[in-house]
Design a protein around this motif. Sequence first.
Motif, PDB file in Angstrom:
ATOM      1  N   ARG A  57     -14.047 -44.864  52.305  1.00 15.41           N
ATOM      2  CA  ARG A  57     -13.885 -46.171  52.937  1.00 15.41           C
ATOM      3  C   ARG A  57     -12.884 -46.127  54.092  1.00 15.41           C
ATOM      4  NH1 ARG A  57     -17.051 -50.267  53.195  1.00 15.41           N
ATOM      5  NH2 ARG A  57     -15.602 -51.920  52.577  1.00 15.41           N
ATOM      6  N   VAL A  58     -11.886 -45.271  54.005  1.00 14.29           N
ATOM      7  CA  VAL A  58     -10.973 -45.104  55.138  1.00 14.29           C
ATOM      8  C   VAL A  58     -11.743 -44.593  56.348  1.00 14.29           C
ATOM      9  CG1 VAL A  58      -9.096 -43.681  56.028  1.00 14.29           C
ATOM     10  CG2 VAL A  58      -8.833 -44.829  53.832  1.00 14.29           C
ATOM     11  N   LEU A  59     -12.610 -43.600  56.122  1.00 13.48           N
ATOM     12  CA  LEU A  59     -13.351 -42.999  57.230  1.00 13.48           C
ATOM     13  C   LEU A  59     -14.432 -43.916  57.781  1.00 13.48           C
ATOM     14  CD1 LEU A  59     -13.802 -39.348  55.881  1.00 13.48           C
ATOM     15  CD2 LEU A  59     -12.170 -40.141  57.598  1.00 13.48           C
ATOM     16  N   SER A  60     -15.094 -44.666  56.898  1.00 10.92           N
ATOM     17  CA  SER A  60     -16.264 -45.444  57.320  1.00 10.92           C
ATOM     18  C   SER A  60     -15.960 -46.901  57.620  1.00 10.92           C
ATOM     19  CB  SER A  60     -17.349 -45.385  56.234  1.00 10.92           C
ATOM     20  OG  SER A  60     -16.890 -46.008  55.038  1.00 10.92           O
ATOM     21  N   CYS A  61     -14.765 -47.384  57.258  1.00 11.88           N
ATOM     22  CA  CYS A  61     -14.489 -48.803  57.436  1.00 11.88           C
ATOM     23  C   CYS A  61     -13.083 -49.059  57.958  1.00 11.88           C
ATOM     24  CB  CYS A  61     -14.712 -49.539  56.098  1.00 11.88           C
ATOM     25  SG  CYS A  61     -14.391 -51.312  56.164  1.00 11.88           S
ATOM     26  N   TRP A  62     -12.076 -48.767  57.156  1.00 12.33           N
ATOM     27  CA  TRP A  62     -10.722 -49.241  57.455  1.00 12.33           C
ATOM     28  C   TRP A  62     -10.154 -48.679  58.747  1.00 12.33           C
ATOM     29  CZ3 TRP A  62      -8.912 -48.176  51.766  1.00 12.33           C
ATOM     30  CH2 TRP A  62      -9.593 -49.046  50.916  1.00 12.33           C
ATOM     31  N   ILE A  63     -10.380 -47.383  59.001  1.00  8.33           N
ATOM     32  CA  ILE A  63      -9.801 -46.793  60.207  1.00  8.33           C
ATOM     33  C   ILE A  63     -10.504 -47.298  61.462  1.00  8.33           C
ATOM     34  CG2 ILE A  63     -11.281 -44.740  60.426  1.00  8.33           C
ATOM     35  CD1 ILE A  63      -8.758 -43.133  60.996  1.00  8.33           C
ATOM     36  N   LEU A  64     -11.721 -47.834  61.310  1.00  6.80           N
ATOM     37  CA  LEU A  64     -12.454 -48.325  62.475  1.00  6.80           C
ATOM     38  C   LEU A  64     -11.871 -49.631  63.016  1.00  6.80           C
ATOM     39  CD1 LEU A  64     -16.135 -47.629  61.376  1.00  6.80           C
ATOM     40  CD2 LEU A  64     -14.654 -46.244  62.826  1.00  6.80           C
ATOM     41  N   ILE A  65     -11.090 -50.335  62.198  1.00 11.08           N
ATOM     42  CA  ILE A  65     -10.512 -51.600  62.667  1.00 11.08           C
ATOM     43  C   ILE A  65      -9.486 -51.356  63.770  1.00 11.08           C
ATOM     44  CG2 ILE A  65      -9.176 -53.624  61.981  1.00 11.08           C
ATOM     45  CD1 ILE A  65     -10.556 -53.445  59.256  1.00 11.08           C
ATOM     46  N   PRO A  66      -8.466 -50.493  63.557  1.00 13.66           N
ATOM     47  CA  PRO A  66      -7.544 -50.246  64.684  1.00 13.66           C
ATOM     48  C   PRO A  66      -8.204 -49.527  65.848  1.00 13.66           C
ATOM     49  CG  PRO A  66      -7.032 -48.800  62.827  1.00 13.66           C
ATOM     50  CD  PRO A  66      -8.017 -49.812  62.331  1.00 13.66           C
ATOM     51  N   ILE A  67      -9.139 -48.616  65.563  1.00 13.03           N
ATOM     52  CA  ILE A  67      -9.832 -47.924  66.655  1.00 13.03           C
ATOM     53  C   ILE A  67     -10.642 -48.914  67.484  1.00 13.03           C
ATOM     54  CG2 ILE A  67     -11.633 -46.237  67.198  1.00 13.03           C
ATOM     55  CD1 ILE A  67     -10.690 -44.595  64.816  1.00 13.03           C
ATOM     56  N   GLY A  68     -11.339 -49.826  66.802  1.00  8.57           N
ATOM     57  CA  GLY A  68     -12.093 -50.847  67.513  1.00  8.57           C
ATOM     58  C   GLY A  68     -11.193 -51.787  68.298  1.00  8.57           C
ATOM     59  N   GLY A  69     -10.005 -52.076  67.747  1.00 10.13           N
ATOM     60  CA  GLY A  69      -9.053 -52.904  68.483  1.00 10.13           C
ATOM     61  C   GLY A  69      -8.605 -52.240  69.768  1.00 10.13           C
ATOM     62  N   ILE A  70      -8.341 -50.948  69.700  1.00 10.28           N
ATOM     63  CA  ILE A  70      -7.960 -50.209  70.905  1.00 10.28           C
ATOM     64  C   ILE A  70      -9.108 -50.214  71.918  1.00 10.28           C
ATOM     65  CG2 ILE A  70      -7.375 -47.911  71.789  1.00 10.28           C
ATOM     66  CD1 ILE A  70      -5.935 -47.414  69.113  1.00 10.28           C
ATOM     67  N   ALA A  71     -10.346 -50.064  71.415  1.00 11.31           N
ATOM     68  CA  ALA A  71     -11.503 -50.103  72.319  1.00 11.31           C
ATOM     69  C   ALA A  71     -11.629 -51.462  73.001  1.00 11.31           C
ATOM     70  CB  ALA A  71     -12.775 -49.786  71.538  1.00 11.31           C
ATOM     71  N   ALA A  72     -11.366 -52.550  72.244  1.00 10.16           N
ATOM     72  CA  ALA A  72     -11.444 -53.888  72.829  1.00 10.16           C
ATOM     73  C   ALA A  72     -10.394 -54.080  73.916  1.00 10.16           C
ATOM     74  CB  ALA A  72     -11.276 -54.941  71.733  1.00 10.16           C
ATOM     75  N   VAL A  73      -9.181 -53.591  73.658  1.00  7.85           N
ATOM     76  CA  VAL A  73      -8.114 -53.675  74.663  1.00  7.85           C
ATOM     77  C   VAL A  73      -8.482 -52.869  75.908  1.00  7.85           C
ATOM     78  CG1 VAL A  73      -5.712 -53.092  75.146  1.00  7.85           C
ATOM     79  CG2 VAL A  73      -6.312 -54.122  72.961  1.00  7.85           C
ATOM     80  N   THR A  74      -9.077 -51.691  75.692  1.00  2.18           N
ATOM     81  CA  THR A  74      -9.498 -50.861  76.826  1.00  2.18           C
ATOM     82  C   THR A  74     -10.555 -51.557  77.665  1.00  2.18           C
ATOM     83  OG1 THR A  74      -9.023 -48.852  75.543  1.00  2.18           O
ATOM     84  CG2 THR A  74     -10.457 -48.619  77.468  1.00  2.18           C
ATOM     85  N   LEU A  75     -11.507 -52.218  76.994  1.00  2.00           N
ATOM     86  CA  LEU A  75     -12.541 -52.952  77.732  1.00  2.00           C
ATOM     87  C   LEU A  75     -11.923 -54.059  78.572  1.00  2.00           C
ATOM     88  CD1 LEU A  75     -15.296 -53.277  74.968  1.00  2.00           C
ATOM     89  CD2 LEU A  75     -15.502 -51.998  77.111  1.00  2.00           C
ATOM     90  N   ARG A  76     -10.969 -54.778  77.997  1.00  4.44           N
ATOM     91  CA  ARG A  76     -10.338 -55.871  78.737  1.00  4.44           C
ATOM     92  C   ARG A  76      -9.536 -55.348  79.928  1.00  4.44           C
ATOM     93  NH1 ARG A  76      -7.121 -60.514  75.616  1.00  4.44           N
ATOM     94  NH2 ARG A  76      -9.297 -61.053  75.187  1.00  4.44           N
ATOM     95  N   ARG A  77      -8.790 -54.266  79.710  1.00  5.00           N
ATOM     96  CA  ARG A  77      -7.987 -53.713  80.812  1.00  5.00           C
ATOM     97  C   ARG A  77      -8.882 -53.212  81.936  1.00  5.00           C
ATOM     98  NH1 ARG A  77      -3.158 -50.206  77.866  1.00  5.00           N
ATOM     99  NH2 ARG A  77      -1.886 -52.002  77.229  1.00  5.00           N
ATOM    100  N   THR A  78      -9.964 -52.562  81.577  1.00  7.02           N
ATOM    101  CA  THR A  78     -10.889 -52.070  82.603  1.00  7.02           C
ATOM    102  C   THR A  78     -11.481 -53.233  83.384  1.00  7.02           C
ATOM    103  OG1 THR A  78     -11.457 -50.166  81.205  1.00  7.02           O
ATOM    104  CG2 THR A  78     -12.982 -50.718  82.991  1.00  7.02           C
ATOM    105  N   ARG A  79     -11.813 -54.305  82.683  1.00  5.51           N
ATOM    106  CA  ARG A  79     -12.370 -55.479  83.359  1.00  5.51           C
ATOM    107  C   ARG A  79     -11.331 -56.132  84.263  1.00  5.51           C
ATOM    108  NH1 ARG A  79     -14.348 -57.390  79.131  1.00  5.51           N
ATOM    109  NH2 ARG A  79     -12.760 -58.918  78.536  1.00  5.51           N
ATOM    110  N   ASP A  80     -10.087 -56.210  83.804  1.00  3.83           N
ATOM    111  CA  ASP A  80      -9.024 -56.812  84.609  1.00  3.83           C
ATOM    112  C   ASP A  80      -8.742 -55.989  85.866  1.00  3.83           C
ATOM    113  OD1 ASP A  80      -8.813 -58.828  82.762  1.00  3.83           O
ATOM    114  OD2 ASP A  80      -7.068 -57.982  81.726  1.00  3.83           O
ATOM    115  N   GLN A  81      -8.825 -54.653  85.739  1.00  2.62           N
ATOM    116  CA  GLN A  81      -8.576 -53.805  86.900  1.00  2.62           C
ATOM    117  C   GLN A  81      -9.658 -53.951  87.956  1.00  2.62           C
ATOM    118  OE1 GLN A  81      -8.235 -49.877  85.241  1.00  2.62           O
ATOM    119  NE2 GLN A  81      -6.188 -50.232  84.382  1.00  2.62           N
ATOM    120  N   LYS A  82     -10.893 -54.244  87.525  1.00  2.00           N
ATOM    121  CA  LYS A  82     -12.002 -54.387  88.478  1.00  2.00           C
ATOM    122  C   LYS A  82     -11.986 -55.761  89.138  1.00  2.00           C
ATOM    123  CE  LYS A  82     -15.169 -51.141  86.239  1.00  2.00           C
ATOM    124  NZ  LYS A  82     -16.475 -50.994  85.554  1.00  2.00           N
ATOM    125  N   SER A  83     -11.382 -56.753  88.456  1.00  2.00           N
ATOM    126  CA  SER A  83     -11.402 -58.108  88.998  1.00  2.00           C
ATOM    127  C   SER A  83     -10.343 -58.320  90.071  1.00  2.00           C
ATOM    128  CB  SER A  83     -11.201 -59.109  87.865  1.00  2.00           C
ATOM    129  OG  SER A  83      -9.954 -58.885  87.236  1.00  2.00           O
TER     130      SER A  83
END
Length: 349
Positions: free
Chosen positions: A323-349
């Motif tokens: 469950r750590v590998l398939s679920c729990w660790i994906l929450i912080p990783i996904g959060g980092i991905a969301a922040v990266t998407l926002r930063r990339t969008r802000d840099q282009k705007s």
Amino acid sequence: MSGTSPPLAPEVTDVPSGPPRRRPWGRLVAVGLIVLVLAAIGLRGRLPAPHEILGALGGAKYGWIALAALLQFASIESFALQQRRLLNSLGAHLTRGHVMAITLAGTALSISMPAGPAVSTAFTIREYQRGGATREASAASAIVSGLASIGGLALLYVGGGLALLAGSPDGLLNWRPLAVVVALAALTTAAILAGRRLASRPARDAARPAGNRVARTLQGLLRSGRDAWRAGAELRIADWVFALVYATVKWLTDLLCMVAVAEALHLPVGVTAMAGIYLSVQIVRQVPLTPGGVGVVETALAAGLTAAGATGVGAAAAVLVYRVLSCWILIPIGGIAAVTLRRTRDQKS
């Protein structure tokens, strides 16, 4: 594809500059804490003592755990590749890294929030639109992906049922989930055929009575859904095949991840029994009692492994690692991905 239907999701517009938004780290930490609390509540009194679990983990084969982590990454990568293939076929060309970031962020939302799958789908469609996909292509990708996911899981059920039949003809009598998934696969096939028939008909954009606001909203949603379904139904047969193959690989590598974890912790459970436990739990997992099935999935997996011959300590340790590998660790990783998407969008705007 009609160009006059109202948008399925809000169009992306330029937002006037203003004070910078707060970084969402606080919310990400809060979500992680909520998931941990739910896990603790759901598993309270059902796990062995911590020192016993640590002892089991201390004797694990970490090469197998590393393999399990790679298999879990392959599962997520398969889903991202499926999405990119569908989007490309629908006329949107997003980079591999962009689609992977959206996949990780959407997965984190799906497993960490109430009504997570719906929230994740809305987020994913919006991010695809921001990446250049049309509203119809974004929604069609989500629809086709859902159908392919059911089909991929059905293929695993059918394969497991055939394996049981080959090993023990009487064993198939207890394979009740197989009938459920075969029925779902039949309904999915009927939906695909109906969608392709709908796509062959000309679109009707004739003006209709305006009605009240609720009626107009419902009509707009129906037209948007029709256009999205029409876009998905116009995909080539090869696109549907690849979507199904990627979905099957996604489920299979997730299953093999659990098998590798069991091997790492020396569980005396065969691959066939492990597949039966995994596929049975997938039905339980579809009932959204808690975000990501926290507490429910862990309990069901531990019960299945124990019934198959594993000790309580070994089963608990295996479930926690999986469950750590398939679920729990994906929450912080996904959060980092969301922040990266926002930063990339802000840099282009």
